[in-house]
Design an enzyme around this catalytic site. Structure first.
Site, PDB file in Angstrom:
ATOM      1  CG  HIS A 149      -1.956   1.073   1.158  1.00 15.75           C
ATOM      2  ND1 HIS A 149      -1.674   2.361   1.549  1.00 15.75           N
ATOM      3  CD2 HIS A 149      -3.233   1.069   0.711  1.00 15.75           C
ATOM      4  CE1 HIS A 149      -2.765   3.104   1.343  1.00 15.75           C
ATOM      5  NE2 HIS A 149      -3.717   2.341   0.835  1.00 15.75           N
ATOM      6  CD  GLU A 221      -5.254   2.120  -3.115  1.00 16.66           C
ATOM      7  OE1 GLU A 221      -6.401   2.383  -2.791  1.00 16.66           O
ATOM      8  OE2 GLU A 221      -4.336   1.983  -2.303  1.00 16.66           O
TER       9      GLU A 221
HETATM   10  P1  PGA Z   1      -9.295   6.564   0.329  1.00 14.28           P
HETATM   11  O1  PGA Z   1      -8.137   5.491   0.607  1.00 14.28           O
HETATM   12  O2  PGA Z   1     -10.463   5.827  -0.248  1.00 14.28           O
HETATM   13  O3  PGA Z   1      -9.600   7.163   1.678  1.00 14.28           O
HETATM   14  O4  PGA Z   1      -8.747   7.567  -0.634  1.00 14.28           O
HETATM   15  C1  PGA Z   1      -7.901   4.453  -0.287  1.00 14.28           C
HETATM   16  C2  PGA Z   1      -6.716   3.637   0.152  1.00 14.28           C
HETATM   17  O5  PGA Z   1      -5.746   4.204   0.681  1.00 14.28           O
HETATM   18  O6  PGA Z   1      -6.684   2.415  -0.008  1.00 14.28           O
END
Ligand code: PGA
Length: 304
Positions: A149, A221
């Site tokens: 992550h 992401e």
């Molecule tokens: P968020 O986080 O939906 O609050 O932007 C997503 C993540 O970090 O997996």
């Protein structure tokens, strides 16, 4: 869970199939799926393709993953579970909840969602103070784990080499890893989003046994979209997802098609249904919007 992608039983056309065929126009058989690299090759040759040819298969079961990060104690997690049970979302999507390690046991046995962890040790066991290994998680009923992550890459200095080890440790221990990839704002602004995403996918999946392909997932992401209330445009998401899919195919062969590629970063009820239906997107990774049980249930329903 059953194979989320309806690939089995359908003919999959690879770039090699096209290269081996007699020269001239390549006839795409009815109902066949073109891998991303095959599709690129036909486009490069200038072959006009009917709309939707080779569109990546839609997952039968989109995955909607809640990443609670460092929120919720055990008591708060139990309260969430009770409220979520009461509003059990309908639809095809599979909810997965990744609470802090300490709240995993409190959620074991819940049937409205599968259980995931936010991290896993790269080691099987041993003298590794503070490390939680796959076997500790499996014992609690955990089936999934986030790896790499961006908050771990950014705050804890984790790199691709460590993510690679964690993915293998997860698989060896019986967990399904979800590898998180994505560029920073600066990388995007300097035109490097594609190369960063591709390199992150390649570094982890190159050399992975293709037989494990049904057990892994990727989450795109973009770091600049996480927790900011901003999301990339639809074409930006579709391109990054295609980048990830191309590299999965290079690393794992045509069966790379079966790897769900999720989108994460400021997913909310208002955008979930649209994003999950973009080409190649197989689900969502949700941070802030997953903390409220009623809100998360609506989001899961919107994704299915
Ligand atoms: P968020 O986080 O939906 O609050 O932007 C997503 C993540 O970090 O997996």
């Amino acid at each position: 869970m059953a194979d989320p992608y309806p690939v089995s039983g359908r003919r999959v056309i690879t770039a090699e199939d096209i290269e081996r065929a007699p020269p001239g126009r390549f006839e795409v058989p009815e109902g066949a799926i073109l891998t991303p690299l095959a599709l690129d090759l036909l486009r490069k040759r200038g072959q006009d393709l009917p709309a939707n040819t080779g569109a990546p298969p839609r997952p039968v079961t989109p995955l909607v993953v809640a990443n609670w990060k460092s929120f919720k104690t055990t008591a708060e997690a139990a309260k969430f579970a009770k409220a979520f049970r009461a509003v059990a979302p309908r639809g095809r999507a599979q909810a997965i909840v990744c609470p802090p390690f300490t709240a995993l046991a409190a959620l074991a046995g819940e049937t409205g969602f599968e259980l995931g962890a936010q991290d896993v040790s790269p080691f099987e066991e041993g003298a590794h103070t503070g490390q939680i290994a796959a076997r500790h998680l499996v014992e609690l009923g955990v089936r999934w784990v986030l790896v790499g992550h961006s908050e771990r890459r950014g705050e804890c200095g984790e790199d691709d080499a460590l993510a690679r080890k964690k993915v293998r440790a997860a698989l060896a221990g019986g967990l399904r890893p979800i590898l998180c990839v994505g560029e920073t704002r600066e990388e995007r602004d300097s035109g490097r989003a594609t190369s960063v995403v591709r390199a992150q996918v390649r570094a982890v999946f190159e050399g992975l046994d293709p037989d494990r392909v049904g057990e892994v997932a990727v989450a795109y992401e973009p770091r600049w979209a996480i927790g900011r209330g901003v999301v990339p445009t639809d074409p930006e998401i579709a391109l990054a997802v295609k980048d990830a899919r191309d590299e999965l195919e290079r690393a794992l062969g045509p069966s790379g098609l079966r790897v769900p590629v999720l989108y994460g970063g400021s997913v909310a009820l208002e955008n979930a249904g649209r994003i999950v239906r973009l080409d190649g997107v197989g689900g969502l990774l949700v941070g802030g919007a997953s903390l409220n049980p009623e809100g998360f249930a609506k989001l899961v329903a919107a994704a299915g």
